[in-house]
Design a protein around this motif. Structure first.
Motif, short mmCIF file in Angstrom:
data_model
loop_
_atom_site.label_atom_id
_atom_site.label_comp_id
_atom_site.label_asym_id
_atom_site.label_seq_id
_atom_site.Cartn_x
_atom_site.Cartn_y
_atom_site.Cartn_z
N ARG A 53 23.27 -17.10 -34.03
CA ARG A 53 22.09 -17.67 -33.35
C ARG A 53 20.95 -17.92 -34.33
N HIS A 59 25.35 -23.14 -37.17
CA HIS A 59 25.32 -23.90 -35.91
C HIS A 59 26.34 -25.04 -35.98
N TYR A 64 30.53 -21.74 -32.85
CA TYR A 64 30.30 -21.70 -31.41
C TYR A 64 31.53 -21.16 -30.68
N SER A 67 31.63 -17.55 -31.16
CA SER A 67 30.66 -16.91 -30.26
C SER A 67 31.25 -16.74 -28.86
#
Length: 314
Positions: A53, A59, A64, A67
């Motif tokens: 984050r 990113h 992702y 995550s």
């Protein structure tokens, strides 16, 4: 310790979870290692999520997806382990019908969600290695959003009948579950109804979803290996394999633990019930604890992110 038979007078609105029915006198010794593994799992996954984050360089679609895997691990862990620890530490064995069937739903749907996430991650690695120039256009943030929605919807919808079928059964007095968790068959065996439909639906749906995921993962890695062995540049093959090494380790670990649980359940007449129960608990503890650690050590970008996070903390 109190014997399982003494629990039969509990209120009919609740089930009673009896962990390790044959070895209740020493099960409290498992409380400390299980608590440490639980804290490790929650701490490691929380650190991973915070790092991704806060670090802008992470990113990217691959992180992702990682995550999402961490969130699923934490959800499974939080669904099962706190209740197990409450039994070990405080002898709190009762669980309401609604809480039991909710736990059953999460366990049955989130486990295939993990395998589906591994499948999408395998596709991500396939595109990165076999079609590197097209990677940014194929594996985009929009792709991750659609894949996440598919992962959640597919497994939640197809496996929601498992707890619904169990909840619709008639329970005629028996309420002692010889398990630490509300596994479908452990609960439905207490019913005085025929559970053939429950057993068949869980087997067909579960193996269809898990089986299709692992077949697609296998196919992806065949194409990846073919592409890697065609690389002529010195060191290119090693570099390409290293990018999917941590993912492959996680898949191997996930499938190995799952295979052990399945095989021991198939041979349940020859394997003590307490070993089956222990394996089921460890399956909800060890992968969540080790997944973020494996990725953290194997991925250079995550290592750098962890270091930056530590520097911020101090």
């Amino acid at each position: 310790m109190t014997s399982p038979s003494n629990y039969s007078s509990a209120p009919a609105s609740k089930f009673l979870l009896i962990c390790f029915p044959n070895y209740q006198s020493w099960q409290h010794w498992l409380a400390l290692p299980f608590s440490l593994l639980f804290l490790l799992a929650m701490g490691a996954n929380t650190t991973l999520l915070i790092t991704i984050r806060l670090e802008a360089s992470l990113h990217e679609p691959m992180y992702y997806l990682l995550s999402l895997l961490s969130l699923l691990d934490m959800a499974l862990c939080l669904t099962v382990i706190p209740k197990v620890l409450a039994i070990f530490w405080f002898d709190l064995r009762s669980i309401s019908f609604s809480a039991c069937f909710l736990q059953m739903f999460i366990m049955n749907s989130f486990l295939p969600m993990e395998s589906c996430t591994f499948m999408v991650m395998a596709y991500d690695r396939y595109v990165a290695i076999c079609h590197p120039l097209r990677y940014p256009s194929i594996i985009s943030d929009q792709f991750v959003a659609k894949a996440s929605a598919f992962i959640i919807a597919r497994n939640a919808l197809l496996l929601s009948p498992v707890p619904i079928l169990s909840a619709r059964l008639r329970y005629c007095g028996k309420n002692v579950i010889e398990n630490c968790i509300c596994a479908n068959l452990s609960v439905s065996r207490l019913s005085c109804d025929n559970i053939t439909v429950n057993r068949i639906y869980q087997s067909v749906a579960g193996w269809t979803l898990l089986g299709s995921d692992f077949i697609l993962i296998f196919i992806s890695y065949i194409f990846i290996l073919r592409a890697v062995f065609k690389l002529k540049t010195e060191g290119a093959a090693v570099k390409a394999l290293s990018t999917c090494g941590s993912h492959f380790i996680l898949i191997l670990f996930f499938s190995t633990i799952l295979l052990v649980v399945v095989l021991t359940n198939v041979a349940r007449k020859r394997v003590p019930m307490d070993i089956l129960i222990l394996l089921n608990i460890l399956h909800h503890l060890i992968p969540p604890a080790l997944n973020p650690i494996v990725y953290g050590f194997q991925t250079k970008e995550l290592k750098q992110g962890f270091q930056k996070l530590l520097h911020r903390g101090f």
